[in-house]
Design a protein around this motif. Structure first.
Motif, PDB file in Angstrom:
ATOM      1  N   ARG A 161       7.094  -9.219   0.173  1.00 33.44           N
ATOM      2  CA  ARG A 161       6.220  -8.287   0.786  1.00 33.44           C
ATOM      3  C   ARG A 161       6.517  -8.792   2.319  1.00 33.44           C
ATOM      4  O   ARG A 161       6.974  -9.872   2.611  1.00 33.44           O
ATOM      5  CB  ARG A 161       4.878  -8.240   0.232  1.00 33.44           C
ATOM      6  CG  ARG A 161       4.652  -7.910  -1.235  1.00 33.44           C
ATOM      7  CD  ARG A 161       3.100  -8.077  -1.427  1.00 33.44           C
ATOM      8  NE  ARG A 161       2.523  -7.002  -0.932  1.00 33.44           N
ATOM      9  CZ  ARG A 161       2.085  -5.768  -1.250  1.00 33.44           C
ATOM     10  NH1 ARG A 161       2.767  -5.484  -2.459  1.00 33.44           N
ATOM     11  NH2 ARG A 161       1.468  -4.736  -0.674  1.00 33.44           N
ATOM     12  N   SER A 167      -0.149  -6.147   4.426  1.00 29.64           N
ATOM     13  CA  SER A 167       0.818  -6.796   3.309  1.00 29.64           C
ATOM     14  C   SER A 167       1.486  -5.524   2.915  1.00 29.64           C
ATOM     15  O   SER A 167       0.627  -4.645   2.315  1.00 29.64           O
ATOM     16  CB  SER A 167       0.003  -7.521   2.360  1.00 29.64           C
ATOM     17  OG  SER A 167       1.156  -8.117   1.381  1.00 29.64           O
ATOM     18  N   GLU A 198       4.750  -3.418   0.865  1.00 27.77           N
ATOM     19  CA  GLU A 198       5.916  -3.160  -0.010  1.00 27.77           C
ATOM     20  C   GLU A 198       7.047  -2.818   0.898  1.00 27.77           C
ATOM     21  O   GLU A 198       6.755  -2.062   1.843  1.00 27.77           O
ATOM     22  CB  GLU A 198       5.397  -2.175  -1.291  1.00 27.77           C
ATOM     23  CG  GLU A 198       4.435  -2.903  -2.070  1.00 27.77           C
ATOM     24  CD  GLU A 198       4.219  -1.835  -3.190  1.00 27.77           C
ATOM     25  OE1 GLU A 198       4.694  -0.795  -3.186  1.00 27.77           O
ATOM     26  OE2 GLU A 198       3.485  -2.499  -3.983  1.00 27.77           O
ATOM     27  N   GLN A 199       8.167  -3.146   0.472  1.00 29.95           N
ATOM     28  CA  GLN A 199       9.328  -2.657   1.096  1.00 29.95           C
ATOM     29  C   GLN A 199       9.349  -1.132   1.564  1.00 29.95           C
ATOM     30  O   GLN A 199       9.973  -0.836   2.773  1.00 29.95           O
ATOM     31  CB  GLN A 199      10.719  -2.768   0.273  1.00 29.95           C
ATOM     32  CG  GLN A 199      11.942  -2.852   1.104  1.00 29.95           C
ATOM     33  CD  GLN A 199      13.109  -3.274   0.655  1.00 29.95           C
ATOM     34  OE1 GLN A 199      13.184  -3.833  -0.339  1.00 29.95           O
ATOM     35  NE2 GLN A 199      14.322  -3.115   1.298  1.00 29.95           N
TER      36      GLN A 199
END
Length: 213
Positions: A11, A142, A144-145
């Motif tokens: 992450r 945070s 995710e790609q």
């Protein structure tokens, strides 16, 4: 204090306080309005729709230092009457550069065929980034790609628009503007505008570094 992006356990994490996050989201919302499909006849935005424009606030007063900053294409040309279309916002030329500078007709046709799709993709990235940042309840980010990639592209578009508003067109324009504002008070709008641009650049660079293989 903001902390740039780093990759952790697949992450992409960073730290922005509520003011910093609100600034980034506010700018992205303004760019989203800019890149979304233009309103059709009978569905124009009200004049009050631009009240509180984040770019307006950031670049307020910059004309006083000789930058010649305009907030819209209408500020750069005489008022037109009748059904003549208003000038295209120059910031759109930064986001959607012309495909052929030698042939205006070819460039216009290419724009007609491709710009709606480009607008939709940019709007989707901005929406994803806005949603991801707005959903946070604390300072930690945070992502995710896919969210991180959308944020990276969204930050690029925000910097392009803000750079256009600030008159940053050449490589040395930032240094020139920095020199012009060096003697101003810290609360001067020009100093604030430059600090915002510098902050966005730093944030984007940390994210790009974290995303790199």
């Amino acid at each position: 204090m903001a902390r740039g992006f780093k990759r952790r356990d697949g992450r992409f994490v960073a730290k922005l306080d509520a003011v910093e996050r609100g600034l980034v989201v506010g700018l992205m919302e303004q760019v989203l309005e800019l890149v979304e499909p233009e309103p059709t006849a009978g569905n124009e935005l009200d004049d009050d729709a631009t009240d509180g424009d984040e770019f307006d606030r950031i670049v307020a007063g910059l004309g006083g230092i000789g930058m010649g900053v305009s907030l819209s294409a209408a500020d750069q040309a005489p008022e037109l009457s009748g059904s003549v279309p208003q000038p295209r916002d120059p910031a759109l030329e930064r986001i959607f550069p012309t495909a052929n500078r030698q042939d205006d007709q070819v460039a216009a046709e290419f724009r007609r065929l491709t710009e709606d799709g480009l607008r939709a993709r940019k709007a989707a990235n901005l929406t994803t980034a806005i949603t991801a940042l707005s959903a946070l309840e604390d300072q930690k980010i945070s992502l995710e790609q896919p969210q991180a990639l959308a944020l990276l592209i969204a930050l690029t578009d925000v910097r392009l628009v803000l750079g256009e508003r600030l008159g940053l067109k050449q490589d040395d324009d930032f240094d020139r503007l920095e020199e012009q504002v060096s003697g101003l008070e810290d609360d001067d709008p020009a100093v604030y505008a430059l600090a915002v641009y510098d902050f966005l650049t730093w944030l984007q660079e940390t994210l790009a570094h974290a995303l790199a293989p």
